[in-house]
Design a protein around this motif. Sequence first.
Motif, PDB file in Angstrom:
ATOM      1  N   ALA A 205       0.826  -1.202   0.000  1.00  0.00           N
ATOM      2  CA  ALA A 205       0.000   0.000   0.000  1.00  0.00           C
ATOM      3  C   ALA A 205       0.863   1.256   0.000  1.00  0.00           C
ATOM      4  N   ALA A 206       1.974   1.232   0.758  1.00  0.00           N
ATOM      5  CA  ALA A 206       2.868   2.389   0.817  1.00  0.00           C
ATOM      6  C   ALA A 206       3.530   2.642  -0.533  1.00  0.00           C
ATOM      7  N   ILE A 207       3.987   1.571  -1.193  1.00  0.00           N
ATOM      8  CA  ILE A 207       4.615   1.731  -2.509  1.00  0.00           C
ATOM      9  C   ILE A 207       3.602   2.251  -3.520  1.00  0.00           C
ATOM     10  N   ALA A 208       2.400   1.673  -3.507  1.00  0.00           N
ATOM     11  CA  ALA A 208       1.359   2.129  -4.425  1.00  0.00           C
ATOM     12  C   ALA A 208       1.047   3.602  -4.201  1.00  0.00           C
ATOM     13  N   ASP A 209       1.020   4.012  -2.927  1.00  0.00           N
ATOM     14  CA  ASP A 209       0.759   5.418  -2.605  1.00  0.00           C
ATOM     15  C   ASP A 209       1.878   6.307  -3.125  1.00  0.00           C
TER      16      ASP A 209
END
Length: 220
Positions: A205-209
């Motif tokens: 989720a952090a990378i996608a964000d």
Amino acid sequence: MSDGFHDDHMYASSEPDPDARYHGPLRTHGTDDASVQVDWYRLADWLPRLGTVLWLYRAGEGDGVFPRARLLPCGVLLLDHPALAAFSGSVRVEAHSAVTAHGPREWLEFLDTQFACVARLYLLPDADYLAWDAMLNDCGIARAAAQAPTRWRAHAAFMRCALRRLRSSWQARAVRFPLLRLPCLHVLGLRAPLVLSELGGQLAAAIADDERAALQATHA
């Protein structure tokens, strides 16, 4: 063939053959030579060993004819998912790393003939890091210099929030890569992980964000 996360039985032979013979080195980073050739058979043999990773691809890249294939000197690489279209359109692979607020991060970039990035493959905590290092060494993928952490800026944060309101040009999925190995034919698939740890989901989720990518739901 399937365009979803199904039909794992067809990949019963996905375990890499330790006696497989490859065809030449994979030369990627550190040269602008347009004639650089990626040994996609060799790279495809390694992908199942990585386990669960995060796959980013540009929205729309998976549209059109499906399945796709690459005709190679040693056989055919068939791509059994629309999200793998980058494998048929890219000509170079580069390894990158960076230190972020969420810790160290490593990924591959897939570049097209114009040297534009068309897909990225990020390591997750669920992945096999030893297989990652072995893949880079065996395929001859050079590591780019680690990128320095980016200093936070108010205007950058504002632009990031504004862009989130628009449809992202990137899609992100936590995936694994089953591989069916037949004489003169490799069938590379893309499926949901059997298990995704809480830490792996948080990092995905952090990378996608950070990439302003739309994170797709993971279903085994």
